[in-house]
Enzyme design. Structure first.
Site, PDB file in Angstrom:
ATOM      1  N   GLY A  11       0.833  -1.206   0.000  1.00  0.00           N
ATOM      2  CA  GLY A  11       0.000   0.000   0.000  1.00  0.00           C
ATOM      3  C   GLY A  11       0.861   1.247   0.000  1.00  0.00           C
ATOM      4  O   GLY A  11       1.828   1.330   0.754  1.00  0.00           O
ATOM      5  N   ARG A  72       1.160  -5.406  -5.715  1.00  0.00           N
ATOM      6  CA  ARG A  72       1.164  -6.592  -4.856  1.00  0.00           C
ATOM      7  C   ARG A  72       1.650  -7.723  -5.754  1.00  0.00           C
ATOM      8  O   ARG A  72       1.248  -7.808  -6.914  1.00  0.00           O
ATOM      9  CB  ARG A  72      -0.234  -6.897  -4.342  1.00  0.00           C
ATOM     10  CG  ARG A  72      -0.939  -5.660  -3.810  1.00  0.00           C
ATOM     11  CD  ARG A  72      -1.153  -5.699  -2.318  1.00  0.00           C
ATOM     12  NE  ARG A  72      -1.915  -4.514  -1.918  1.00  0.00           N
ATOM     13  CZ  ARG A  72      -1.790  -3.896  -0.756  1.00  0.00           C
ATOM     14  NH1 ARG A  72      -0.918  -4.310   0.134  1.00  0.00           N
ATOM     15  NH2 ARG A  72      -2.525  -2.857  -0.456  1.00  0.00           N
ATOM     16  N   ASP A 103       4.391  -3.972   6.440  1.00  0.00           N
ATOM     17  CA  ASP A 103       4.917  -5.232   6.988  1.00  0.00           C
ATOM     18  C   ASP A 103       5.041  -6.341   5.945  1.00  0.00           C
ATOM     19  O   ASP A 103       5.970  -7.139   6.000  1.00  0.00           O
ATOM     20  CB  ASP A 103       4.146  -5.682   8.226  1.00  0.00           C
ATOM     21  CG  ASP A 103       2.698  -5.992   7.935  1.00  0.00           C
ATOM     22  OD1 ASP A 103       2.179  -5.521   6.906  1.00  0.00           O
ATOM     23  OD2 ASP A 103       2.073  -6.709   8.746  1.00  0.00           O
ATOM     24  N   THR A 125       3.953   3.321   5.543  1.00  0.00           N
ATOM     25  CA  THR A 125       2.556   2.892   5.609  1.00  0.00           C
ATOM     26  C   THR A 125       1.776   3.894   6.458  1.00  0.00           C
ATOM     27  O   THR A 125       2.320   4.426   7.425  1.00  0.00           O
ATOM     28  CB  THR A 125       2.410   1.476   6.226  1.00  0.00           C
ATOM     29  OG1 THR A 125       1.041   1.275   6.606  1.00  0.00           O
ATOM     30  CG2 THR A 125       3.269   1.269   7.457  1.00  0.00           C
ATOM     31  N   ASP A 127      -0.528   3.084   8.352  1.00  0.00           N
ATOM     32  CA  ASP A 127      -1.083   2.363   9.511  1.00  0.00           C
ATOM     33  C   ASP A 127      -0.287   2.544  10.810  1.00  0.00           C
ATOM     34  O   ASP A 127      -0.788   2.231  11.886  1.00  0.00           O
ATOM     35  CB  ASP A 127      -1.175   0.861   9.205  1.00  0.00           C
ATOM     36  CG  ASP A 127      -2.217   0.561   8.140  1.00  0.00           C
ATOM     37  OD1 ASP A 127      -3.110   1.406   7.947  1.00  0.00           O
ATOM     38  OD2 ASP A 127      -2.129  -0.501   7.507  1.00  0.00           O
ATOM     39  N   ASP A 129       2.056   0.736  11.955  1.00  0.00           N
ATOM     40  CA  ASP A 129       2.037  -0.559  12.647  1.00  0.00           C
ATOM     41  C   ASP A 129       3.338  -1.348  12.495  1.00  0.00           C
ATOM     42  O   ASP A 129       3.334  -2.569  12.598  1.00  0.00           O
ATOM     43  CB  ASP A 129       0.858  -1.399  12.117  1.00  0.00           C
ATOM     44  CG  ASP A 129       0.978  -1.681  10.620  1.00  0.00           C
ATOM     45  OD1 ASP A 129       1.809  -1.043   9.958  1.00  0.00           O
ATOM     46  OD2 ASP A 129       0.235  -2.546  10.128  1.00  0.00           O
ATOM     47  N   ARG A 171      -6.744  -2.242   9.182  1.00  0.00           N
ATOM     48  CA  ARG A 171      -7.345  -3.580   9.271  1.00  0.00           C
ATOM     49  C   ARG A 171      -6.971  -4.257  10.581  1.00  0.00           C
ATOM     50  O   ARG A 171      -7.814  -4.812  11.260  1.00  0.00           O
ATOM     51  CB  ARG A 171      -6.887  -4.437   8.084  1.00  0.00           C
ATOM     52  CG  ARG A 171      -8.055  -4.907   7.245  1.00  0.00           C
ATOM     53  CD  ARG A 171      -7.598  -5.589   5.992  1.00  0.00           C
ATOM     54  NE  ARG A 171      -7.287  -4.645   4.943  1.00  0.00           N
ATOM     55  CZ  ARG A 171      -6.267  -4.757   4.093  1.00  0.00           C
ATOM     56  NH1 ARG A 171      -5.439  -5.764   4.163  1.00  0.00           N
ATOM     57  NH2 ARG A 171      -6.075  -3.857   3.171  1.00  0.00           N
TER      58      ARG A 171
HETATM   59  P1  ADP Z   1       2.369  -3.825   2.752  1.00  0.00           P
HETATM   60  O1  ADP Z   1       3.842  -3.809   2.482  1.00  0.00           O
HETATM   61  O2  ADP Z   1       1.742  -2.482   2.571  1.00  0.00           O
HETATM   62  O3  ADP Z   1       2.040  -4.497   4.060  1.00  0.00           O
HETATM   63  P2  ADP Z   1       1.490  -6.244   1.333  1.00  0.00           P
HETATM   64  O4  ADP Z   1       1.157  -7.004   2.563  1.00  0.00           O
HETATM   65  O5  ADP Z   1       0.563  -6.347   0.181  1.00  0.00           O
HETATM   66  O6  ADP Z   1       1.675  -4.685   1.586  1.00  0.00           O
HETATM   67  O7  ADP Z   1       2.920  -6.746   0.850  1.00  0.00           O
HETATM   68  C1  ADP Z   1       3.531  -6.194  -0.284  1.00  0.00           C
HETATM   69  C2  ADP Z   1       4.241  -7.254  -1.085  1.00  0.00           C
HETATM   70  O8  ADP Z   1       5.314  -7.816  -0.302  1.00  0.00           O
HETATM   71  C3  ADP Z   1       3.407  -8.460  -1.483  1.00  0.00           C
HETATM   72  O9  ADP Z   1       2.614  -8.224  -2.608  1.00  0.00           O
HETATM   73  C4  ADP Z   1       4.482  -9.481  -1.771  1.00  0.00           C
HETATM   74  O10 ADP Z   1       5.065  -9.262  -3.041  1.00  0.00           O
HETATM   75  C5  ADP Z   1       5.536  -9.157  -0.713  1.00  0.00           C
HETATM   76  N1  ADP Z   1       5.396 -10.064   0.434  1.00  0.00           N
HETATM   77  C6  ADP Z   1       4.443 -10.055   1.392  1.00  0.00           C
HETATM   78  N2  ADP Z   1       4.591 -11.086   2.259  1.00  0.00           N
HETATM   79  C7  ADP Z   1       5.676 -11.773   1.835  1.00  0.00           C
HETATM   80  C8  ADP Z   1       6.344 -12.950   2.294  1.00  0.00           C
HETATM   81  N3  ADP Z   1       5.928 -13.624   3.376  1.00  0.00           N
HETATM   82  N4  ADP Z   1       7.431 -13.377   1.600  1.00  0.00           N
HETATM   83  C9  ADP Z   1       7.863 -12.699   0.512  1.00  0.00           C
HETATM   84  N5  ADP Z   1       7.279 -11.598   0.027  1.00  0.00           N
HETATM   85  C10 ADP Z   1       6.187 -11.124   0.662  1.00  0.00           C
END
Ligand code: ADP
Length: 319
Positions: A11, A72, A103, A125, A127, A129, A171
């Site tokens: 995000g 994503r 995260d 972010t 958030d 968090d 969330r």
């Molecule tokens: P944010 O970084 O805002 O929390 P996301 O949770 O969508 O957003 O995570 C962003 C991207 O990071 C995901 O689309 C994916 O490519 C990568 N990612 C998330 N979790 C993992 C994981 N456990 N291992 C490897 N890459 C990950």
């Protein structure tokens, strides 16, 4: 380290551009080349990688969103995706990577770290968090956007003597709801981290009405549940004219606040300093106004906690 990369992922948040600018300028200042990886881990896998110059990051410090775009990418959660990413980095001679995101993005950086590739996480972010930092880039701007909305809602709520349920982003994290509720003088704040009692909430609204209050504002973090359902229940029990405002993605955009620009500049530059010192696998942050960095895997094992004292204070001030 002669060449580093930077990407934004997950995000977006206001101030990511200021962080990119800091990474690029700090690196070039130290004679290190910088490559922008577009569309997060998706662009890393597909090789959407371009060299950035001093001018590439001109005129972006005040802009919301991210000039590198975000995406994503489910493939990056797989071993194959991660190995492809490392292959692309090696192909371009990039020796270290700055990942700006939340995260999920940190988990991606953690995965690269476990495979021996030097990565630095920069918390971006709305958030707030991410453990290991008092504030994340974008939180302050989003908070001010929410406050601006609450102030406007309060005007019309007073005119019509209405109760408003305002849903804000978050969330799993209630920081935005909590800070906005406290700064906006909300009657009640509902966060995912704190249980709430509907009977008490309704009793408080009735007490307020009885002592002549012209409006009530309830802030709900999206993770708590549907603002519409909460409003329906309030209206059914109290017969107060109750409305819902879901702020949604307006909270993600806009020009970053001065605080977010400064935070982004400091954290982005610190990430580059670490890579230059040969330190990978770190997550940067600001604690008590001091730059800090922690093991990124270790950071991911912690959970950001809401400030309970602040939550209690918000209840005390809204009796
Ligand atoms: P944010 O970084 O805002 O929390 P996301 O949770 O969508 O957003 O995570 C962003 C991207 O990071 C995901 O689309 C994916 O490519 C990568 N990612 C998330 N979790 C993992 C994981 N456990 N291992 C490897 N890459 C990950």
């Amino acid at each position: 380290m002669r060449k580093i990369g930077v990407l934004t992922s997950g995000g977006d948040s206001p101030g990511m551009n200021a962080a990119i600018r800091a990474v690029v300028r700090k690196a070039i200042f130290h004679n290190v080349e910088v490559y922008g990886i577009y569309y997060g881990y998706q662009g890393l896998i597909s090789g959407d990688i371009r060299k950035l110059e001093i001018g590439s990051v001109g005129d972006i410090i005040h802009r919301g969103g991210t000039m590198l775009h975000s995406a994503r990418c489910l493939d990056f959660k797989t071993e194959e995706g991660q190995l492809k990413g490392i292959e692309q980095l090696k192909k371009h001679g990039i020796e270290g990577l700055v990942v700006i995101g939340g995260d999920g993005s940190y988990r991606g950086a953690g995965a690269l770290t476990k495979r021996g590739y030097p990565c630095i996480g920069v918390p971006g972010t709305i958030d707030n968090d991410i453990p290991g930092t008092d504030f994340t880039i974008g939180f302050d701007t989003a908070l001010n956007t929410v406050i601006d909305a609450i102030d406007r809602i309060r005007d019309t709520a007073t005119s019509h003597e209405r109760t408003y349920v305002v849903e804000v982003m978050g969330r799993d994290a209630g920081d935005l709801a909590l800070w906005a509720g406290l700064a906006g003088g909300a009657e009640t704040i509902l966060c995912p981290e704190c249980d709430y009692n509907m009977e008490e909430l309704i009793a408080k609204l009735i007490r307020g009405k009885e002592r002549g209050k012209k409006h009530s504002i309830i802030i709900v973090a999206e993770g708590v549940g549907s603002a519409v359902d909460i409003a329906r229940e309030i209206e059914a029990e109290t017969h107060f004219d109750t409305r819902v405002t879901v702020l949604g993605h307006v909270q993600r955009g806009g020009s970053p606040s001065a605080n977010d620009r400064v935070l982004a500049s400091r954290l982005g530059a610190h990430a580059v300093e670490l890579l230059i010192e040969g330190k990978g696998g770190r997550a940067v942050g600001l604690e008590k106004n001091q730059l800090v960095d922690y093991d990124i895997i270790e950071v991911l094992s912690h959970k950001h906690a809401i400030d309970r004292k602040m939550y209690d204070l918000s209840s005390e001030l809204s009796i």
